[in-house]
Write an enzyme that holds these catalytic residues in place. Structure first.
Site, PDB file in Angstrom:
ATOM      1  N   ASP A 141       0.903  -1.168   0.067  1.00 19.57           N
ATOM      2  CA  ASP A 141      -0.039  -0.080   0.225  1.00 19.57           C
ATOM      3  C   ASP A 141       0.681   1.207  -0.050  1.00 19.57           C
ATOM      4  OD1 ASP A 141      -2.615   1.152  -0.316  1.00 19.57           O
ATOM      5  OD2 ASP A 141      -2.796   1.152   1.986  1.00 19.57           O
ATOM      6  N   LYS A 175       2.085   4.809  -1.040  1.00 22.12           N
ATOM      7  CA  LYS A 175       1.169   5.736  -1.619  1.00 22.12           C
ATOM      8  C   LYS A 175       1.615   7.017  -0.567  1.00 22.12           C
ATOM      9  CE  LYS A 175      -3.018   4.821   0.686  1.00 22.12           C
ATOM     10  NZ  LYS A 175      -4.578   4.542   0.666  1.00 22.12           N
ATOM     11  N   ASN A 196       0.782   7.139   2.933  1.00 25.60           N
ATOM     12  CA  ASN A 196       1.365   6.298   3.765  1.00 25.60           C
ATOM     13  C   ASN A 196       2.976   6.501   4.082  1.00 25.60           C
ATOM     14  OD1 ASN A 196      -0.997   5.086   4.494  1.00 25.60           O
ATOM     15  ND2 ASN A 196      -0.871   3.417   2.872  1.00 25.60           N
ATOM     16  N   ASP A 209       2.188   2.649   7.614  1.00 29.04           N
ATOM     17  CA  ASP A 209       0.910   1.872   7.496  1.00 29.04           C
ATOM     18  C   ASP A 209       1.397   0.310   6.853  1.00 29.04           C
ATOM     19  OD1 ASP A 209      -1.435   0.984   7.268  1.00 29.04           O
ATOM     20  OD2 ASP A 209      -2.494   2.677   5.919  1.00 29.04           O
ATOM     21  N   THR A 267      -4.736   0.195  -3.032  1.00 29.15           N
ATOM     22  CA  THR A 267      -5.294   1.615  -3.321  1.00 29.15           C
ATOM     23  C   THR A 267      -5.362   1.726  -4.841  1.00 29.15           C
ATOM     24  OG1 THR A 267      -4.544   2.695  -1.560  1.00 29.15           O
ATOM     25  CG2 THR A 267      -5.339   4.183  -3.241  1.00 29.15           C
TER      26      THR A 267
END
Ligand code: ADP
Ligand code: MG
Length: 294
Positions: free
Chosen positions: A145, A147, A150, A163, A182
């Site tokens: 994840d 991005k 995070n 995260d 995501t």
């Protein structure tokens, strides 16, 4: 959002004073908190495992996933660009994860303020991000994840990867098939395995794709794959169809474009690894000419 009951979470309240909310997820809330002993500030992620907000099955799953998150955070302890888990508590209804506080918040909000980053700033951030990801990949941990939401920033604008809610440890030959992450950052092979039968699963390379998406976005202020219809966007991702066509790219030099083009590669096996990306010319400092004395 209400705070967990004092009686139930005695241990946490004995040591910390909870303050304002910093962020919020489906079954969790992140608050600033202060150590009663030292006055030191932290961020506490409070995860609801009571099952009141969802079915018992989901509560159990949240609990299992949080325990996995804690184990992975402990495996990653000690890297300067990975968030430090300072303390944790568990009650029948809540899990508390106490992290070092990143006062400057998300890279996402920083980017929203400044719109685009210079090549120099991008180089600093990407080097730190790649070093953090090289560190976890060497332990066969895939983040899943990555991005700007995070990636947190400390007081000196150094990044802290955070995260690890979707992170998992890969077995030697293991291939993952779960659809998570995501949409705008999903690698083609993650979409492929959830859409077709008889296609291989995915491994660490999905993080390198997301890093390509992040780097593209930092430099030009817009994502590489975007369409107002999500199905169309997912199709563009599966074809690795993007370009450096917008005017913002005219003033950007070749090395960062070359690095992005070696990350946003459809075939996972042809994508650069974190270690390879760190060797890319984009990170080789041009040698400044010696100061002249007259
Ligand atoms: P979720 O799984 O809900 O996305 P995160 O761990 O990403 O949970 O935390 C949600 C948000 O809370 C982050 O995007 C960030 O804005 C804020 N946050 C989380 N950890 C910290 C921290 N250590 N310092 C400051 N803010 C944080
Ligand atoms: Mg998050």
């Amino acid at each position: 959002s209400a705070l967990p009951d004092q009686d139930e979470a005695k241990e946490f309240y004995a040591k910390y004073e909870p303050k304002e909310a910093l962020g919020k997820g489906i079954s969790s809330i992140v608050r600033r908190c202060v150590s009663k002993d030292t006055g030191q500030e932290y961020a506490v992620k409070i995860i609801d495992i009571s099952g009141e907000k969802a079915e018992d099955f989901h509560a159990d799953q949240t609990k299992r996933e949080t325990i996995r998150e804690i184990n992975i955070l402990k495996m990653c302890d000690g890297h300067p660009n990975i968030i430090n888990l300072h303390d944790s508590f568990q009650t029948p209804t809540f899990i508390f994860l106490v992290f070092e506080l990143c006062k400057q918040g998300e890279l996402f909000d920083y980017l929203t303020q400044v719109v685009t980053l210079s090549e120099k700033r991008t180089r600093i951030i990407m080097k730190q991000l790649l070093e953090a990801v090289e560190f976890i990949h060497n332990k066969n941990i895939v983040h899943r994840d990555l991005k700007p939401e995070n990636i947190l920033l400390d007081d000196n604008l150094n990044i802290k990867l955070s995260d690890f809610g979707f992170a998992t440890v890969l077995g030697p030959e293991e291939e993952l098939t779960e659809l998570c992450g995501t949409p705008g950052y999903l690698a083609p092979e993650v979409l492929a395995v959830s859409m077709y039968e008889n296609v291989p699963g995915y491994r660490l390379e999905v993080d390198m794709w997301a890093i390509g998406v992040i780097m593209y976005t930092l430099l030009c202020g817009a994502p590489p794959f975007w369409h107002r219809k999500q199905m169309q966007m997912l199709r563009m991702i599966m074809e690795a169809k993007y370009s450096f066509g917008t005017p913002e790219w005219d003033d950007i030099s070749q090395p960062p474009k070359d690095l992005i083009s070696k990350l946003l590669v459809k075939e996972a096996k042809n994508r650069l690894t974190a270690t390879q990306a760190l060797q890319h010319p984009f990170f080789k400092r041009e040698l400044k000419p010696e100061k002249q004395f007259y």
